[in-house]
Motif scaffolding. Structure first.
Motif, PDB file in Angstrom:
ATOM      1  N   GLY A   1       9.441   4.399  29.145  1.00 19.76           N
ATOM      2  CA  GLY A   1       9.300   5.835  29.012  1.00 19.76           C
ATOM      3  C   GLY A   1      10.530   6.450  28.391  1.00 19.76           C
ATOM      4  O   GLY A   1      11.212   5.826  27.592  1.00 19.76           O
ATOM      5  N   SER A   2      10.844   7.661  28.790  1.00 12.88           N
ATOM      6  CA  SER A   2      11.914   8.440  28.150  1.00 12.88           C
ATOM      7  C   SER A   2      13.284   8.135  28.741  1.00 12.88           C
ATOM      8  O   SER A   2      13.958   9.015  29.275  1.00 12.88           O
ATOM      9  CB  SER A   2      11.612   9.930  28.291  1.00 12.88           C
ATOM     10  N   ILE A   3      13.663   6.879  28.638  1.00 12.13           N
ATOM     11  CA  ILE A   3      15.002   6.516  29.103  1.00 12.13           C
ATOM     12  C   ILE A   3      15.818   6.120  27.882  1.00 12.13           C
ATOM     13  O   ILE A   3      15.502   5.191  27.166  1.00 12.13           O
ATOM     14  CB  ILE A   3      14.967   5.388  30.150  1.00 12.13           C
ATOM     15  N   PHE A   4      16.848   6.900  27.629  1.00 10.00           N
ATOM     16  CA  PHE A   4      17.675   6.614  26.476  1.00 10.00           C
ATOM     17  C   PHE A   4      19.024   7.275  26.650  1.00 10.00           C
ATOM     18  O   PHE A   4      19.220   8.081  27.548  1.00 10.00           O
ATOM     19  CB  PHE A   4      17.015   7.070  25.181  1.00 10.00           C
ATOM     20  N   GLY A   5      19.919   6.857  25.796  1.00 14.05           N
ATOM     21  CA  GLY A   5      21.253   7.404  25.905  1.00 14.05           C
ATOM     22  C   GLY A   5      21.962   6.875  27.137  1.00 14.05           C
ATOM     23  O   GLY A   5      21.656   5.802  27.639  1.00 14.05           O
ATOM     24  N   ARG A   6      22.890   7.702  27.642  1.00 11.47           N
ATOM     25  CA  ARG A   6      23.661   7.269  28.791  1.00 11.47           C
ATOM     26  C   ARG A   6      22.832   7.433  30.061  1.00 11.47           C
ATOM     27  O   ARG A   6      22.159   8.434  30.258  1.00 11.47           O
ATOM     28  CB  ARG A   6      24.938   8.109  28.893  1.00 11.47           C
ATOM     29  N   ASN A   7      22.854   6.412  30.878  1.00 11.17           N
ATOM     30  CA  ASN A   7      22.124   6.474  32.133  1.00 11.17           C
ATOM     31  C   ASN A   7      22.786   5.554  33.135  1.00 11.17           C
ATOM     32  O   ASN A   7      23.558   4.664  32.769  1.00 11.17           O
ATOM     33  CB  ASN A   7      20.646   6.085  31.944  1.00 11.17           C
ATOM     34  N   THR A   8      22.491   5.760  34.372  1.00 10.97           N
ATOM     35  CA  THR A   8      22.967   4.906  35.453  1.00 10.97           C
ATOM     36  C   THR A   8      21.758   4.345  36.180  1.00 10.97           C
ATOM     37  O   THR A   8      20.848   5.088  36.548  1.00 10.97           O
ATOM     38  CB  THR A   8      23.853   5.672  36.441  1.00 10.97           C
ATOM     39  N   MET A   9      21.762   3.043  36.354  1.00 14.57           N
ATOM     40  CA  MET A   9      20.692   2.374  37.073  1.00 14.57           C
ATOM     41  C   MET A   9      21.250   1.863  38.394  1.00 14.57           C
ATOM     42  O   MET A   9      22.397   1.422  38.467  1.00 14.57           O
ATOM     43  CB  MET A   9      20.158   1.196  36.268  1.00 14.57           C
ATOM     44  N   GLY A  10      20.420   1.920  39.409  1.00 15.46           N
ATOM     45  CA  GLY A  10      20.921   1.489  40.709  1.00 15.46           C
ATOM     46  C   GLY A  10      19.845   0.876  41.573  1.00 15.46           C
ATOM     47  O   GLY A  10      18.648   1.029  41.315  1.00 15.46           O
ATOM     48  N   TRP A  11      20.311   0.167  42.576  1.00 20.60           N
ATOM     49  CA  TRP A  11      19.437  -0.384  43.606  1.00 20.60           C
ATOM     50  C   TRP A  11      19.808   0.251  44.940  1.00 20.60           C
ATOM     51  O   TRP A  11      20.994   0.331  45.289  1.00 20.60           O
ATOM     52  CB  TRP A  11      19.588  -1.900  43.709  1.00 20.60           C
ATOM     53  N   TYR A  12      18.792   0.682  45.645  1.00 18.99           N
ATOM     54  CA  TYR A  12      18.935   1.230  46.982  1.00 18.99           C
ATOM     55  C   TYR A  12      18.037   0.424  47.913  1.00 18.99           C
ATOM     56  O   TYR A  12      17.145  -0.287  47.464  1.00 18.99           O
ATOM     57  CB  TYR A  12      18.511   2.695  47.014  1.00 18.99           C
ATOM     58  N   ARG A  13      18.289   0.547  49.209  1.00 22.96           N
ATOM     59  CA  ARG A  13      17.404  -0.124  50.157  1.00 22.96           C
ATOM     60  C   ARG A  13      17.206   0.743  51.384  1.00 22.96           C
ATOM     61  O   ARG A  13      18.037   1.584  51.720  1.00 22.96           O
ATOM     62  CB  ARG A  13      17.962  -1.492  50.553  1.00 22.96           C
TER      63      ARG A  13
ATOM     64  N   ALA B   1      16.782   5.237  38.454  1.00 21.84           N
ATOM     65  CA  ALA B   1      17.391   5.552  37.163  1.00 21.84           C
ATOM     66  C   ALA B   1      17.819   7.006  37.171  1.00 21.84           C
ATOM     67  O   ALA B   1      17.053   7.875  37.584  1.00 21.84           O
ATOM     68  CB  ALA B   1      16.413   5.289  36.034  1.00 21.84           C
ATOM     69  N   PHE B   2      19.044   7.235  36.747  1.00 23.23           N
ATOM     70  CA  PHE B   2      19.529   8.603  36.573  1.00 23.23           C
ATOM     71  C   PHE B   2      19.769   8.797  35.090  1.00 23.23           C
ATOM     72  O   PHE B   2      20.621   8.141  34.485  1.00 23.23           O
ATOM     73  CB  PHE B   2      20.807   8.836  37.366  1.00 23.23           C
ATOM     74  N   THR B   3      18.982   9.691  34.478  1.00 21.50           N
ATOM     75  CA  THR B   3      19.102   9.935  33.056  1.00 21.50           C
ATOM     76  C   THR B   3      18.716  11.358  32.734  1.00 21.50           C
ATOM     77  O   THR B   3      17.772  11.886  33.335  1.00 21.50           O
ATOM     78  CB  THR B   3      18.232   8.929  32.262  1.00 21.50           C
ATOM     79  N   MET B   4      19.439  11.947  31.810  1.00 21.04           N
ATOM     80  CA  MET B   4      19.148  13.306  31.362  1.00 21.04           C
ATOM     81  C   MET B   4      19.065  14.283  32.529  1.00 21.04           C
ATOM     82  O   MET B   4      18.286  15.232  32.481  1.00 21.04           O
ATOM     83  CB  MET B   4      17.838  13.316  30.560  1.00 21.04           C
ATOM     84  N   GLY B   5      19.866  14.034  33.580  1.00 23.93           N
ATOM     85  CA  GLY B   5      19.931  14.947  34.707  1.00 23.93           C
ATOM     86  C   GLY B   5      18.860  14.757  35.761  1.00 23.93           C
ATOM     87  O   GLY B   5      18.780  15.534  36.724  1.00 23.93           O
ATOM     88  N   TYR B   6      18.040  13.736  35.623  1.00 27.17           N
ATOM     89  CA  TYR B   6      16.962  13.509  36.574  1.00 27.17           C
ATOM     90  C   TYR B   6      17.072  12.122  37.208  1.00 27.17           C
ATOM     91  O   TYR B   6      17.562  11.176  36.600  1.00 27.17           O
ATOM     92  CB  TYR B   6      15.593  13.621  35.882  1.00 27.17           C
ATOM     93  N   ASN B   7      16.588  12.042  38.444  1.00 23.90           N
ATOM     94  CA  ASN B   7      16.459  10.776  39.140  1.00 23.90           C
ATOM     95  C   ASN B   7      15.004  10.312  39.100  1.00 23.90           C
ATOM     96  O   ASN B   7      14.085  11.110  39.314  1.00 23.90           O
ATOM     97  CB  ASN B   7      16.882  10.901  40.607  1.00 23.90           C
ATOM     98  N   TYR B   8      14.832   9.033  38.847  1.00 27.45           N
ATOM     99  CA  TYR B   8      13.507   8.428  38.881  1.00 27.45           C
ATOM    100  C   TYR B   8      13.577   7.202  39.788  1.00 27.45           C
ATOM    101  O   TYR B   8      14.565   6.467  39.782  1.00 27.45           O
ATOM    102  CB  TYR B   8      13.066   8.000  37.482  1.00 27.45           C
ATOM    103  N   TRP B   9      12.486   7.000  40.544  1.00 29.57           N
ATOM    104  CA  TRP B   9      12.448   5.906  41.517  1.00 29.57           C
ATOM    105  C   TRP B   9      11.280   4.972  41.234  1.00 29.57           C
ATOM    106  O   TRP B   9      10.208   5.404  40.816  1.00 29.57           O
ATOM    107  CB  TRP B   9      12.296   6.455  42.932  1.00 29.57           C
ATOM    108  N   GLY B  10      11.504   3.701  41.535  1.00 29.97           N
ATOM    109  CA  GLY B  10      10.419   2.741  41.515  1.00 29.97           C
ATOM    110  C   GLY B  10       9.669   2.766  42.837  1.00 29.97           C
ATOM    111  O   GLY B  10      10.015   3.510  43.755  1.00 29.97           O
ATOM    112  N   GLN B  11       8.656   1.918  42.927  1.00 26.86           N
ATOM    113  CA  GLN B  11       7.795   1.921  44.112  1.00 26.86           C
ATOM    114  C   GLN B  11       8.364   1.081  45.246  1.00 26.86           C
ATOM    115  O   GLN B  11       7.898   1.167  46.374  1.00 26.86           O
ATOM    116  CB  GLN B  11       6.393   1.403  43.754  1.00 26.86           C
TER     117      GLN B  11
END
Length: 115
Positions: A26-38, A97-107
């Motif tokens: 999807g719309s993930i581009f440029g600078r972003n931070t990816m992370g794992w949480y539990r 994923a944190f990109t363009m000022g938004y957080n997105y989460w997986g399932q």
């Protein structure tokens, strides 16, 4: 919109290893931070590890020396290599994923460490 799909969870014995993957689309581009949480039952969701576009990493103290986060920017995929797993690592693991000022989460993907 960004879609995140995790894979690689499962049941493993104490001391074992697993590798989680998170594919972003999807719309993930440029600078972003990816992370794992539990999130373990009855507990709050907590940061496990994160990695920036520049591959700067940050780890929770509880996983330092055992877990390694990495990313393949060409594939928009982030990995979490988990070694020397302990029963207290049992949780649902979520990719963020944190990109363009938004957080997105997986399932989420379940990781269970048990003998």
């Amino acid at each position: 919109q960004v879609q995140l799909v995790e894979s690689g969870g499962g049941l493993v014995q104490p001391g074992g290893s697993l590798r989680l993957s998170c594919a972003a689309s999807g719309s993930i581009f440029g600078r972003n931070t990816m992370g794992w949480y539990r999130q373990a039952p009855g507990k709050q969701r907590e940061l496990v590890a994160q990695i920036s576009s520049d591959r700067i990493t940050n780890y929770a103290d509880s996983v330092k020396g055992r877990f390694t986060i990495s990313r393949d920017n060409a594939k928009n995929t982030v990995y979490l290599q988990m070694n020397s797993l302990k029963p207290e690592d049992t949780a649902v693991y979520y990719c963020k994923a944190f990109t363009m000022g938004y957080n997105y989460w997986g399932q989420g993907t379940q990781v269970t460490v048990s003998s």
